[in-house]
Design a protein around this motif. Structure first.
Motif, PDB file in Angstrom:
ATOM      1  N   LEU A  93      46.691  -7.066 -63.533  1.00  0.00           N
ATOM      2  CA  LEU A  93      45.258  -7.139 -63.381  1.00  0.00           C
ATOM      3  C   LEU A  93      44.861  -6.919 -61.940  1.00  0.00           C
ATOM      4  N   GLY A  94      45.604  -7.524 -61.024  1.00  0.00           N
ATOM      5  CA  GLY A  94      45.287  -7.352 -59.623  1.00  0.00           C
ATOM      6  C   GLY A  94      45.333  -5.901 -59.206  1.00  0.00           C
ATOM      7  N   ARG A 150      30.273  -4.606 -65.134  1.00  0.00           N
ATOM      8  CA  ARG A 150      30.347  -4.708 -63.681  1.00  0.00           C
ATOM      9  C   ARG A 150      31.778  -4.520 -63.214  1.00  0.00           C
ATOM     10  N   GLU A 151      31.931  -3.835 -62.103  1.00  0.00           N
ATOM     11  CA  GLU A 151      33.266  -3.711 -61.529  1.00  0.00           C
ATOM     12  C   GLU A 151      33.811  -5.099 -61.203  1.00  0.00           C
ATOM     13  N   VAL A 152      35.105  -5.249 -61.363  1.00  0.00           N
ATOM     14  CA  VAL A 152      35.749  -6.548 -61.146  1.00  0.00           C
ATOM     15  C   VAL A 152      35.620  -6.990 -59.697  1.00  0.00           C
ATOM     16  N   GLY A 153      35.767  -6.050 -58.768  1.00  0.00           N
ATOM     17  CA  GLY A 153      35.617  -6.375 -57.352  1.00  0.00           C
ATOM     18  C   GLY A 153      36.633  -7.389 -56.878  1.00  0.00           C
ATOM     19  N   ASP A 154      36.153  -8.446 -56.271  1.00  0.00           N
ATOM     20  CA  ASP A 154      37.041  -9.458 -55.685  1.00  0.00           C
ATOM     21  C   ASP A 154      37.384 -10.593 -56.648  1.00  0.00           C
ATOM     22  N   ALA A 155      36.896 -10.517 -57.873  1.00  0.00           N
ATOM     23  CA  ALA A 155      37.190 -11.591 -58.830  1.00  0.00           C
ATOM     24  C   ALA A 155      38.677 -11.611 -59.163  1.00  0.00           C
ATOM     25  N   VAL A 156      39.273 -12.782 -59.140  1.00  0.00           N
ATOM     26  CA  VAL A 156      40.703 -12.914 -59.437  1.00  0.00           C
ATOM     27  C   VAL A 156      40.916 -14.103 -60.359  1.00  0.00           C
ATOM     28  N   ALA A 157      41.992 -14.019 -61.128  1.00  0.00           N
ATOM     29  CA  ALA A 157      42.362 -15.140 -61.994  1.00  0.00           C
ATOM     30  C   ALA A 157      43.027 -16.224 -61.166  1.00  0.00           C
ATOM     31  N   ALA A 158      42.964 -17.446 -61.653  1.00  0.00           N
ATOM     32  CA  ALA A 158      43.635 -18.560 -60.978  1.00  0.00           C
ATOM     33  C   ALA A 158      45.133 -18.317 -60.934  1.00  0.00           C
TER      34      ALA A 158
END
Length: 386
Positions: free
Chosen positions: A19-20, A35-43
């Motif tokens: 995913l990263g 929306r683009e994922v951008g800086d969102a990250v999973a825990a």
């Protein structure tokens, strides 16, 4: 927001890394709400600590599907891996069922191989699991989404001491998702597309979703449609899922949110969501993580904590706390919830989150029945026609 509090195994870590690699805006969408994922990250997932060593031999038989279905089978498998790691047992083995006719033979393969504990995944495998448990009292069986009932209807009945069924309150998770859907839909027209209406957990998710939407928007239109009663087509065919969703959305142009409740077939539905640029809701697990190609449109997922349930079955058995009959997971024991909202967090206002939290607490205390009239949840249906 309620978040999961259990650890994930190495396979989940690898998914997060994938995913990263996809989070740099490489995916495009047709229009609209994604929306683009951008800086969102999973825990960051944590690795479970081993509590000792065990010689427990564990096998898992999948439902129709695969171990990489990004949902039901995969995360049940994650639970088997995690439970074995915690107790220090050898890594479990899995047999993948490609057709429902294989359940009995696949279970018996583990019986013949000397397994001490066998996990079977899926409602449709319940009869084969109960039969195997009856014939093999020295082996412990764990059935995911299997409900034990008194088939004598009135006669004396005792549950098998070596068979536990994990029951998740899908209607509760669906209701929470419905609150969010009814709150963020701009058109007031949403849909839940399921694999098969003959499978109780699917109907529970969808009817709970419908009731949750109407709890915040009584005038909303909620479409409920099912793909097929052929289980392979219903749950293991992403190409059919995409076609089904494409055709549905072509006819219902005002739908701006789609809840996919169809296993791997549902993954194809979420591909359609991306192409149409509408909001998507995943099911069973956090599909923002497990389906990175669709993450730009996935607002949340209605989760049942499969990994937790299967892992607890194994660790309890290893500790001598042998569970039997139906073991329930719901809001009262962190068995269900919503996944994080990631890049869509700003859509969820304080008032919306309060409504979700209040409903969660009311379901945990028993003050809220997400089915309303209980008959609105599972009653067996091919297509409700809404």
């Amino acid at each position: 927001m309620r978040k999961r509090n259990y650890a994930f195994s190495a396979m989940f870590v690898s998914l997060a890394l994938v995913l990263g690699a996809c989070s740099g805006g490489q995916i495009s969408t047709g229009a609209g709400l994604c929306r683009e994922v951008g800086d969102a990250v999973a825990a960051e997932p944590s690795t479970p600590e081993s509590t000792g060593t065990s010689d427990l031999v564990i096998g898992l038989v999948t439902d129709v599907g695969t171990l990489d279905d990004a949902g039901f089978n995969q995360y049940s498998w994650e639970g088997a891996l995690q439970g074995a790691a915690i107790i220090g047992a050898p890594e479990p083995e899995a047999i993948v069922s490609t057709d429902s006719s294989q359940y009995e033979d696949n279970i018996n393969s583990f019986v013949d191989a000397g397994a001490n504990l066998i996990v079977t995944v899926g409602f449709a495998a319940g009869a084969a699991t109960q039969a195997a448990a009856t014939e093999n009292p020295d082996i412990h069986f764990v059935g995911v989404d299997q409900f034990q009932v008194n088939t004598d209807f009135g006669g004396e009945w005792e549950p098998l001491p070596n068979y536990e069924s994990l029951i998740f309150s899908e209607q509760q998770a669906g209701y929470l998702a419905g609150i969010l859907a009814g709150s963020i839909s701009e058109s007031g027209e949403v849909a839940a597309l399921g694999g098969s209406g003959t499978i109780p957990p699917v109907v529970n998710y969808m009817r709970g979703f419908e009731n949750g939407v109407h709890s915040v928007n009584a005038d909303a239109t909620v479409h409920l449609k099912y793909v097929s009663n052929d289980l392979t087509t219903a749950f293991n065919d992403p190409t059919t899922g995409k076609t089904f969703a494409d055709e549905f959305l072509a006819v219902n142009e005002n739908v701006d949110l789609l809840f996919a409740v169809a296993g791997k077939t549902g993954n194809g539905m979420l591909d359609s969501v991306v192409e149409h640029g509408i909001y998507g809701f995943g099911v069973d697990v956090d599909q923002w993580v497990s389906l990175p190609d669709a993450a730009i449109c996935i607002v949340t997922s209605a989760e049942k904590h499969l990994t937790l349930g299967v892992s607890e079955s194994i660790t309890s058995f290893a500790a001598g706390d042998v569970r039997s009959n139906n073991v329930f997971y719901g809001a009262d024991n962190n068995g269900i919830g919503l996944a994080p909202y990631y890049q869509f967090s700003d859509l969820v206002t304080d008032d919306i989150q309060a409504a979700i939290d209040d409903a969660f607490d009311a379901m945990a205390s028993g003050d809220l029945n997400p089915c309303g009239d209980p008959s609105t949840c599972y009653a067996g249906e091919e297509d409700p026609g809404t």
